[in-house]
Design an enzyme around this catalytic site. Structure first.
Site, mmCIF file in Angstrom:
data_model
loop_
_atom_site.group_PDB
_atom_site.id
_atom_site.type_symbol
_atom_site.label_atom_id
_atom_site.label_comp_id
_atom_site.label_asym_id
_atom_site.label_seq_id
_atom_site.Cartn_x
_atom_site.Cartn_y
_atom_site.Cartn_z
ATOM 1 N N GLN A 201 8.300 11.278 -7.507
ATOM 2 C CA GLN A 201 8.036 10.681 -6.207
ATOM 3 C C GLN A 201 9.136 11.159 -5.248
ATOM 4 O O GLN A 201 10.294 10.788 -5.384
ATOM 5 C CB GLN A 201 8.065 9.156 -6.300
ATOM 6 C CG GLN A 201 7.227 8.573 -7.438
ATOM 7 C CD GLN A 201 5.746 8.536 -7.139
ATOM 8 O OE1 GLN A 201 5.315 7.947 -6.149
ATOM 9 N NE2 GLN A 201 4.949 9.157 -7.999
ATOM 10 N N GLY A 242 0.600 1.001 -2.133
ATOM 11 C CA GLY A 242 0.963 2.088 -3.034
ATOM 12 C C GLY A 242 1.392 3.356 -2.320
ATOM 13 O O GLY A 242 1.354 3.465 -1.088
ATOM 14 N N HIS A 243 1.776 4.342 -3.138
ATOM 15 C CA HIS A 243 2.293 5.592 -2.576
ATOM 16 C C HIS A 243 1.211 6.382 -1.832
ATOM 17 O O HIS A 243 0.039 6.328 -2.154
ATOM 18 C CB HIS A 243 2.950 6.456 -3.667
ATOM 19 C CG HIS A 243 2.054 6.815 -4.809
ATOM 20 N ND1 HIS A 243 2.536 7.102 -6.053
ATOM 21 C CD2 HIS A 243 0.721 6.941 -4.909
ATOM 22 C CE1 HIS A 243 1.535 7.396 -6.861
ATOM 23 N NE2 HIS A 243 0.429 7.307 -6.181
ATOM 24 N N ASN A 244 1.650 7.060 -0.784
ATOM 25 C CA ASN A 244 0.814 7.941 0.041
ATOM 26 C C ASN A 244 -0.216 7.195 0.895
ATOM 27 O O ASN A 244 -1.073 7.831 1.508
ATOM 28 C CB ASN A 244 0.067 8.981 -0.806
ATOM 29 C CG ASN A 244 0.980 9.820 -1.652
ATOM 30 O OD1 ASN A 244 2.153 10.018 -1.327
ATOM 31 N ND2 ASN A 244 0.462 10.333 -2.760
ATOM 32 N N SER A 262 -2.813 6.640 -1.945
ATOM 33 C CA SER A 262 -3.553 7.663 -1.203
ATOM 34 C C SER A 262 -4.784 7.132 -0.476
ATOM 35 O O SER A 262 -5.724 7.877 -0.191
ATOM 36 C CB SER A 262 -3.962 8.811 -2.145
ATOM 37 O OG SER A 262 -2.825 9.414 -2.717
#
Length: 339
Positions: A201, A242-244, A262
């Site tokens: 990450q 969450g990420h992105n 995402s």
């Protein structure tokens, strides 16, 4: 009273004196003679004759329910007027309160010598500010907060107690309530020979101006691109992003929502509490998701969806009514077909 009229555009109700003095706010059943209260739902109509409030803001469509002699203001939206008065009377309540009364950098804070701190910044005891951090004028970093190396925080921000900010850039007037965690690793693993291998990450979290994030919410850093929260968006307590993920401007995300990696959330989106959103989906501008929904795929612009899996509200409610009717009859869909 005349100040409230000037501030909000509300109208004086019948026989309501413009010189009434108000110093506080409260609900109908607890407000006192110097408090402003509000009424916007008939379910509380029984409280109107009993209220001791000095004045009540009433939605225009409910004026006929106001007892004779009760001082009142009339507005298209009573809640909006009530909120505006609350902001004027209690401006300090709009942001997390400082733990201490001191200003400047506490001698018990740990600030790296390479950090760039503008004037009028307060850093309270036991806060930690890492290498190369930049903090803008008027910002308060509360007791025990950690601002990790390389982060940038804009002006007039409020960083609550025990907040952790890492791998992040914050705009101006951002509010992080106590316990918020920004910029930790997202949840990313791939199957390997010996088990699960971690996916690196390396992205950041970008939080634009005027964003407010509730207590104990978490926003993961991006994996290979940035996680972005658009200007003016409000995020409630205990939300996980969450990420992105990219959240647009002026969206509202209510408590205990989880948004998987995402996903793209548009501008002006409203997501009800405890909704779960699958990864790699798009929620269009202005969409509304009912509480307790499960979003498995893309949601069109301006749509109103609910249920698990989430689908258009009318379709969802029609199915709920159908199943409720069957349950009341004590019959199954199979029996209905057999008939």
């Amino acid at each position: 009273m005349s100040d409230i009229v000037a501030l909000t555009g509300a109208e004086l109700g019948a026989s309501t004196a413009p010189g009434i003095r108000l110093t506080g706010i409260g609900p109908l059943d607890r407000a006192g003679p110097e408090d402003l209260s509000f009424f916007d739902s008939p379910r509380y109509a029984t409280q109107l004759p009993e209220t001791r409030a000095g004045c009540v803001v009433v939605a225009r469509k409910h004026v006929a329910l106001v007892p004779k002699g009760l001082p009142h203001l009339v507005a298209a939206n009573a809640s909006v007027v009530f909120a505006a008065v609350g902001r004027r009377l209690f401006p300090a309540a709009l942001v997390p309160a400082a733990v201490s009364a001191g200003v400047g950098v506490s001698p018990r804070a740990e600030v790296d010598p390479t950090a760039q701190i503008e004037e009028d910044v307060t850093i309270e005891a036991f806060a930690v500010v890492g290498r190369g951090v930049k903090i803008g004028r008027g910002t308060i970093v509360s007791h025990g907060a950690v601002i990790a190396a390389g982060c940038m925080i804009g002006r007039d921000c409020r960083i609550g107690a025990q907040v952790v900010v890492s791998n992040a850039l914050l705009g101006n007037r951002v509010i992080l309530h106590p316990g918020v965690k920004i910029g930790q690793d997202g949840f990313g693993y791939v199957p390997g020979r010996a088990g699960l291998d971690k996916v690196v990450q390396i992205g950041r979290v970008i939080i634009q101006d005027d964003v407010e994030i509730g207590a104990n919410a978490t926003i993961d850093r991006g994996a290979i691109r940035d996680t972005v929260i658009g200007e003016g968006t409000k995020i409630d307590n205990q939300v996980q992003i969450g990420h992105n993920v990219a959240v647009g401007r002026h969206s509202v995300i209510v408590a205990q929502v989880g948004i998987s990696g995402s996903t793209t959330v548009g501008d002006g989106v409203m997501i009800g509490g405890q909704t779960g959103v699958n990864g790699h989906v798009t929620i269009g501008d202005g969409a509304q998701l009912a509480a307790l929904s499960g979003v498995a795929g893309d949601v069109p612009k301006g749509a109103r969806w609910g249920g698990i899996p989430a689908r258009p509200v009318r379709e969802w409610l029609r199915e709920v009514r159908f199943l409720t009717d069957l349950a009341k009859k004590g019959r199954s869909p199979r029996n209905e077909r057999d008939d």
